[in-house]
Design an enzyme around this catalytic site. Structure first.
Site, PDB file in Angstrom:
ATOM      1  N   GLY A  80      -4.229  -5.921  -2.215  1.00  0.00           N
ATOM      2  CA  GLY A  80      -3.084  -6.812  -2.024  1.00  0.00           C
ATOM      3  C   GLY A  80      -3.379  -7.955  -1.064  1.00  0.00           C
ATOM      4  O   GLY A  80      -2.972  -9.093  -1.299  1.00  0.00           O
ATOM      5  N   THR A  81      -4.079  -7.654   0.023  1.00  0.00           N
ATOM      6  CA  THR A  81      -4.358  -8.688   1.026  1.00  0.00           C
ATOM      7  C   THR A  81      -5.176  -9.823   0.416  1.00  0.00           C
ATOM      8  O   THR A  81      -4.856 -11.006   0.574  1.00  0.00           O
ATOM      9  CB  THR A  81      -5.102  -8.069   2.231  1.00  0.00           C
ATOM     10  OG1 THR A  81      -4.294  -7.017   2.760  1.00  0.00           O
ATOM     11  CG2 THR A  81      -5.388  -9.096   3.309  1.00  0.00           C
ATOM     12  N   ASN A 163       8.112  -4.159   2.191  1.00  0.00           N
ATOM     13  CA  ASN A 163       7.411  -2.920   2.520  1.00  0.00           C
ATOM     14  C   ASN A 163       8.101  -2.098   3.601  1.00  0.00           C
ATOM     15  O   ASN A 163       7.898  -0.901   3.691  1.00  0.00           O
ATOM     16  CB  ASN A 163       5.970  -3.220   2.948  1.00  0.00           C
ATOM     17  CG  ASN A 163       5.867  -4.375   3.911  1.00  0.00           C
ATOM     18  OD1 ASN A 163       6.330  -5.476   3.619  1.00  0.00           O
ATOM     19  ND2 ASN A 163       5.275  -4.138   5.056  1.00  0.00           N
ATOM     20  N   HIS A 215      -3.696   1.048  -4.413  1.00  0.00           N
ATOM     21  CA  HIS A 215      -3.465   2.275  -3.624  1.00  0.00           C
ATOM     22  C   HIS A 215      -2.003   2.523  -3.283  1.00  0.00           C
ATOM     23  O   HIS A 215      -1.665   3.548  -2.707  1.00  0.00           O
ATOM     24  CB  HIS A 215      -4.340   2.289  -2.359  1.00  0.00           C
ATOM     25  CG  HIS A 215      -3.900   1.390  -1.244  1.00  0.00           C
ATOM     26  ND1 HIS A 215      -3.341   1.878  -0.091  1.00  0.00           N
ATOM     27  CD2 HIS A 215      -3.949   0.046  -1.088  1.00  0.00           C
ATOM     28  CE1 HIS A 215      -3.081   0.869   0.742  1.00  0.00           C
ATOM     29  NE2 HIS A 215      -3.442  -0.247   0.154  1.00  0.00           N
ATOM     30  N   CYS A 339      -0.029  -1.098   7.491  1.00  0.00           N
ATOM     31  CA  CYS A 339      -1.191  -1.973   7.390  1.00  0.00           C
ATOM     32  C   CYS A 339      -1.323  -2.871   8.602  1.00  0.00           C
ATOM     33  O   CYS A 339      -2.314  -3.537   8.785  1.00  0.00           O
ATOM     34  CB  CYS A 339      -1.101  -2.845   6.145  1.00  0.00           C
ATOM     35  SG  CYS A 339      -0.853  -1.880   4.705  1.00  0.00           S
TER      36      CYS A 339
END
Ligand code: PLP
Length: 403
Positions: A80-81, A163, A215, A339
């Site tokens: 995602g990053t 999130n 993930h 994260c």
């Protein structure tokens, strides 16, 4: 639910699926050959290479099917990053190179750091960024978006689901506002938390770019994808051997991509049942906490909420102390975005929805998964009630929040 022989959690109750999820056994089974005898480099033209190349093609089709895009619009990344970085830096720089006056980006105040830090970096590079406020439920204000759009705007990036508080944004309505202003403005959405929980259709959402991460949806770590609509140009961040149509070089993470593809196929197959099941667990948890634990406050919209997100403030209690107490009982939750918690900063999301310092420090996120069951939730409620009561007794704020 399929048993996972690698998932021996010793009776732990894992309620941190927004941070990461266990890899499903059927996904592991599909990946194993590519960690073993099918080790060929997909760029090699011999049999082994071709098998790996075909495996990537299959995975690309599966990812595309999940979001209703064409396979050719999917670029595999490390997660995602990287997808968020690639979307923002790659697209914005490509447009600015051709139209020098365009330098404006719009995003929201509650994005993940993968977006916010990238925007900060782009600001150092001469871009202007507007950060849209959200209402008390965490929904982006449409009127603010309208006000912020200018003839210099290149790209708007608004996440599909948050999130920390699970709020789902009205992306279709937001992209419509942008299209009505100027069809050339690119609309990107970070769908990392939404994938596998709610239906994603890039055509219905009318987005040009969308980020995914394996993930968070029971696939392996270190792999994700960026969808970029046909004809939208972007520059690569990583240069080299020309993989992914020269837009993301580096020998492909074949087993990771295979696992991610399978995760997308399973997500699509099971989406309706899984999301109904998670909503049932979520609503049960919210309802019982409301009934049994005083001085609580649910953060984020109840109506526009991910099926697996519960975020509560327990007033007068320190969220980190509570997490430790729950951990001692085998219940694993989180105070926010795993994260970025290494930095232990106060949640920018909870601040943006108007919580004060005391409310933010008493907040805790439970993110549910398909492996959870009603017994997990019942045990969590019992332990939570005990621990919140205990912590409140020794809290400096106990007079304020006495029952
Ligand atoms: N975007 C959102 C909304 C996230 O929640 C996360 C991770 O928590 C990311 C991006 C980063 O994804 P990855 O861990 O795959 O780099």
């Amino acid at each position: 639910m399929s048993e996972n022989k690698f998932n021996n959690n010793n009776n732990l109750i894992y309620l941190d699926h927004a941070a990461s999820t266990p890899v499903l056994q059927e996904i592991i089974d599909e990946m194993i050959p590519y960690l073993g005898y099918l080790f060929g480099n997909p760029s090699s033209i011999h049999t082994h290479g071709i098998k790996s190349k075909i495996a990537i093609q299959i995975a690309r089709k599966r990812v595309a099917a999940l979001i209703n895009s064409k396979p050719s619009e999917i670029y595999f990344t490390s997660g995602g990053t990287e997808s968020d970085n690639l979307a923002l830096k790659g697209i914005c720089k490509s447009i600015r190179n051709n139209q020098k006056i365009k330098n404006h980006i719009i995003t929201s105040a509650i994005e993940h750091d993968a977006i916010l830090e990238t925007c900060e970096n782009l600001e150092k590079d001469g871009f202007d960024v507007s950060y849209l406020n959200v209402d008390r439920n965490g929904i982006v204000e449409k009127s603010e978006l309208k006000k912020c759009l200018t003839e210099k705007t290149i790209l708007v990036s608004i996440m599909l689901a948050n999130n920390e508080i699970g709020t789902i944004q009205p992306i279709r309505e937001l992209s419509e506002i942008v299209r009505n202003f100027d069809k050339k403005i690119i609309f990107h959405s970070d769908a990392v938390q939404a994938a596998g929980k709610i239906l994603i259709n890039v055509k219905e959402l009318d987005v040009d770019a969308l980020s995914l991460s394996s993930h968070k949806m029971n696939g392996p770590k270190g792999v994700g994808a960026l969808y970029v609509r046909d004809k939208v140009k972007f520059e690569p961040l990583i240069h080299g051997g020309g993989q992914e149509l020269t837009l993301r070089s580096g020998t492909e993470n074949v087993h990771g991509i295979v696992g991610f593809g399978k995760a997308c196929e399973i997500s699509m197959r099971d989406l309706k049942n899984n999301s109904q099941y998670m909503c049932y667990l979520r609503d049960f948890l919210i309802d019982r906490v409301n009934k049994e634990i005083p001085n609580n406050k649910l953060n984020g919209s109840l109506e526009h909420r991910l099926p697996n997100n519960v975020n509560f403030t327990f007033l007068g209690v320190n969220g980190e102390d509570l997490l430790i107490k729950l951990d001692e009982e085998g219940i694993l939750a989180s105070t926010g975005s795993a994260c970025s918690t290494n930095r232990q900063k106060e949640s920018h999301v909870l601040k943006a929805i108007g919580l004060n310092h005391e409310e933010i420090s008493g907040s805790i996120r439970f993110s549910l998964g398909i492996q959870n069951n009603i017994e997990d939730i019942e045990k969590t409620i019992i332990v939570l009630k005990q621990r919140v009561t205990e912590l409140l007794k020794i809290s400096p704020l106990k007079q304020k929040y006495k029952e």
